[in-house]
Design a protein around this motif. Sequence first.
Motif, short mmCIF file in Angstrom:
data_model
loop_
_atom_site.label_atom_id
_atom_site.label_comp_id
_atom_site.label_asym_id
_atom_site.label_seq_id
_atom_site.Cartn_x
_atom_site.Cartn_y
_atom_site.Cartn_z
N GLN A 226 0.84 -1.18 0.00
CA GLN A 226 0.00 0.00 0.00
C GLN A 226 0.88 1.24 0.00
OE1 GLN A 226 -2.34 0.52 3.53
NE2 GLN A 226 -3.20 2.48 2.87
N VAL A 227 0.59 2.18 -0.90
CA VAL A 227 1.25 3.48 -0.86
C VAL A 227 0.16 4.55 -0.80
CG1 VAL A 227 3.29 2.70 -2.12
CG2 VAL A 227 1.38 3.65 -3.40
N TYR A 228 0.45 5.62 -0.09
CA TYR A 228 -0.57 6.65 0.10
C TYR A 228 -0.75 7.53 -1.13
CZ TYR A 228 -0.64 5.42 5.04
OH TYR A 228 -0.79 4.74 6.23
N ASP A 229 0.34 7.87 -1.77
CA ASP A 229 0.29 8.75 -2.93
C ASP A 229 0.57 7.93 -4.18
OD1 ASP A 229 0.28 10.88 -4.65
OD2 ASP A 229 2.24 11.67 -4.05
N TYR A 230 -0.49 7.44 -4.82
CA TYR A 230 -0.31 6.52 -5.94
C TYR A 230 -0.86 7.04 -7.27
CZ TYR A 230 -5.23 5.39 -4.97
OH TYR A 230 -6.58 5.47 -4.76
N GLU A 231 -1.74 8.02 -7.27
CA GLU A 231 -2.45 8.42 -8.49
C GLU A 231 -1.50 8.84 -9.61
OE1 GLU A 231 -5.59 11.20 -8.04
OE2 GLU A 231 -6.68 9.99 -6.56
N ASN A 232 -0.44 9.53 -9.26
CA ASN A 232 0.51 9.99 -10.27
C ASN A 232 1.76 9.12 -10.35
OD1 ASN A 232 -0.97 12.39 -11.10
ND2 ASN A 232 -0.47 13.20 -9.07
N GLY A 233 1.63 7.90 -9.82
CA GLY A 233 2.76 6.99 -9.78
C GLY A 233 3.55 7.16 -8.50
N ASN A 234 4.36 6.17 -8.18
CA ASN A 234 5.14 6.20 -6.95
C ASN A 234 6.33 5.27 -7.14
OD1 ASN A 234 5.97 5.28 -4.16
ND2 ASN A 234 4.33 6.69 -3.56
N PRO A 235 7.52 5.66 -6.72
CA PRO A 235 8.70 4.82 -6.94
C PRO A 235 8.65 3.47 -6.24
CG PRO A 235 9.23 6.70 -5.53
CD PRO A 235 7.88 6.95 -6.10
N LEU A 236 7.67 3.27 -5.35
CA LEU A 236 7.54 1.98 -4.68
C LEU A 236 6.62 1.02 -5.44
CD1 LEU A 236 7.24 3.06 -0.93
CD2 LEU A 236 9.19 1.96 -2.03
N ILE A 237 5.81 1.51 -6.35
CA ILE A 237 4.88 0.65 -7.09
C ILE A 237 5.66 -0.29 -8.00
CG2 ILE A 237 3.01 0.57 -8.78
CD1 ILE A 237 2.03 3.23 -7.74
N PRO A 238 5.46 -1.61 -7.88
CA PRO A 238 6.21 -2.57 -8.71
C PRO A 238 5.86 -2.42 -10.19
CG PRO A 238 5.10 -3.68 -6.87
CD PRO A 238 4.55 -2.30 -6.94
N THR A 239 6.81 -2.80 -11.03
CA THR A 239 6.53 -2.81 -12.47
C THR A 239 5.85 -4.12 -12.88
OG1 THR A 239 8.71 -3.76 -12.96
CG2 THR A 239 8.53 -1.36 -12.92
N ILE A 240 5.97 -5.16 -12.04
CA ILE A 240 5.31 -6.44 -12.31
C ILE A 240 3.87 -6.33 -11.82
CG2 ILE A 240 5.37 -8.94 -11.95
CD1 ILE A 240 8.32 -8.64 -11.15
N GLU A 241 2.92 -6.26 -12.74
CA GLU A 241 1.53 -5.97 -12.39
C GLU A 241 0.93 -6.97 -11.41
OE1 GLU A 241 -2.78 -5.04 -14.50
OE2 GLU A 241 -0.96 -5.14 -15.72
N LYS A 242 1.32 -8.23 -11.52
CA LYS A 242 0.80 -9.27 -10.63
C LYS A 242 1.00 -8.91 -9.17
CE LYS A 242 1.58 -14.13 -9.35
NZ LYS A 242 2.35 -15.36 -9.67
N TYR A 243 2.10 -8.23 -8.87
CA TYR A 243 2.45 -7.91 -7.49
C TYR A 243 2.15 -6.46 -7.13
CZ TYR A 243 4.88 -12.37 -7.71
OH TYR A 243 5.17 -13.71 -7.87
N SER A 244 1.35 -5.80 -7.93
CA SER A 244 1.00 -4.41 -7.67
C SER A 244 -0.45 -4.29 -7.24
CB SER A 244 1.25 -3.55 -8.91
OG SER A 244 0.81 -2.22 -8.68
N ARG A 245 -0.70 -3.43 -6.30
CA ARG A 245 -2.07 -3.16 -5.86
C ARG A 245 -2.75 -2.17 -6.80
NH1 ARG A 245 -2.88 -2.02 0.48
NH2 ARG A 245 -1.64 -3.93 0.42
N TYR A 246 -1.97 -1.62 -7.75
CA TYR A 246 -2.46 -0.55 -8.61
C TYR A 246 -2.25 -0.89 -10.09
CZ TYR A 246 -1.66 1.38 -4.01
OH TYR A 246 -1.66 1.56 -2.66
N LYS A 247 -3.06 -0.28 -10.91
CA LYS A 247 -2.87 -0.45 -12.35
C LYS A 247 -2.80 0.91 -13.03
CE LYS A 247 -7.82 -1.08 -13.40
NZ LYS A 247 -8.82 -2.00 -13.98
N ARG A 248 -1.98 0.95 -14.09
CA ARG A 248 -1.80 2.20 -14.82
C ARG A 248 -2.92 2.37 -15.84
NH1 ARG A 248 2.82 5.37 -16.25
NH2 ARG A 248 4.21 3.81 -15.31
#
Length: 337
Positions: A226-248
């Motif tokens: 979980q990251v608090y500031d995710y709407e504009n991207g975040n350096p903690l968001i994984p590039t592997i979508e399977k392991y991400s809570r967010y989608k671009r």
Amino acid sequence: MKEFLRFIQKTITAKRLTNALLIYMGFYFSRVFKLVNPWGMPISLSIEPTTACNLGCPECPSGLKQFSRDTGNLKAENFNRWLEQLAPTLSYLNFYFQGEPFIHNDILDFISKASLKGIYTSTSTNAHFITEKRAEEIVHSGLDRILISIDGTTQEVYEQYRVHGLLQKVLDGTKHLVEARKNHKSRTPHIIFQFLVVRPNEHQIEEAKQLANEYKVDEIRFKTAQVYDYENGNPLIPTIEKYSRYKRLSNGKFMVKSSLDNHCWRMWSGAVVTWDGKVVPCCFDKDATHEMGNLSKEDFKSIWKGKTYSAFRKQLLKGRKEIDICKNCSEGTKVWA
């Protein structure tokens, strides 16, 4: 499956089974008929031993030392009183919310008391305080499950999220616990490596699996972060979508992947209690902004069936996306393997 069977074997009583059936039926009736009060008492509960932590993780109020609520440690007399209220119907008790549980001097006493009442006990730790002696005490406590955070296979990567942490301490603590369990011929605690997948460590997923085998833990789980500031991207968001809570999205923005349907099992099956007795809906309410009641002023049943909880559940059934703590919910995005 073995762990589930052991859970059933330890916790099952006629009263708990009846209560669980009531909760299950009440939850599904609530989805159809918009019933806001559960028919039974909680099956599971999380209690916060302390808000203190030795690490400085960037997306954690404990790590950042930035709470908008009071901080402190659970008092033994309060825990004993709460346990007496809940034990007859409670099946699962997690000693964790915010903070590092093993900072609390009485944590193993709390676990022992709950375990002796036939409750399945669990906790989550960064493992920095699991010495050889403490590992022996953990096994003796009757703790059923322990999640050990291991968010990197090298110190350089590990410390990027677990700020101020030492990977070697995590590995040493794990080794002590595995050996203590073996020495006492104990099946517990069930030991889980929990790997929080973020961009700096996503390349070490396969190495983490190898490390889990090397240290003979029972399983490894990969958790979305979980990251608090995710709407504009975040350096903690994984590039592997399977392991991400967010989608671009096509416009470059990010959104939570879970659907946020207007129902939530957690609101009917369990709750979270802070160190000072605040009852909150779930673990996403880290600052206890949605206080349903306080156990220092009233008993749990009055809170669980009370007007504030009913109003919250009613709001959830009407529009879950309008509730702030639900907007970053991971339900539907969990990855265990």
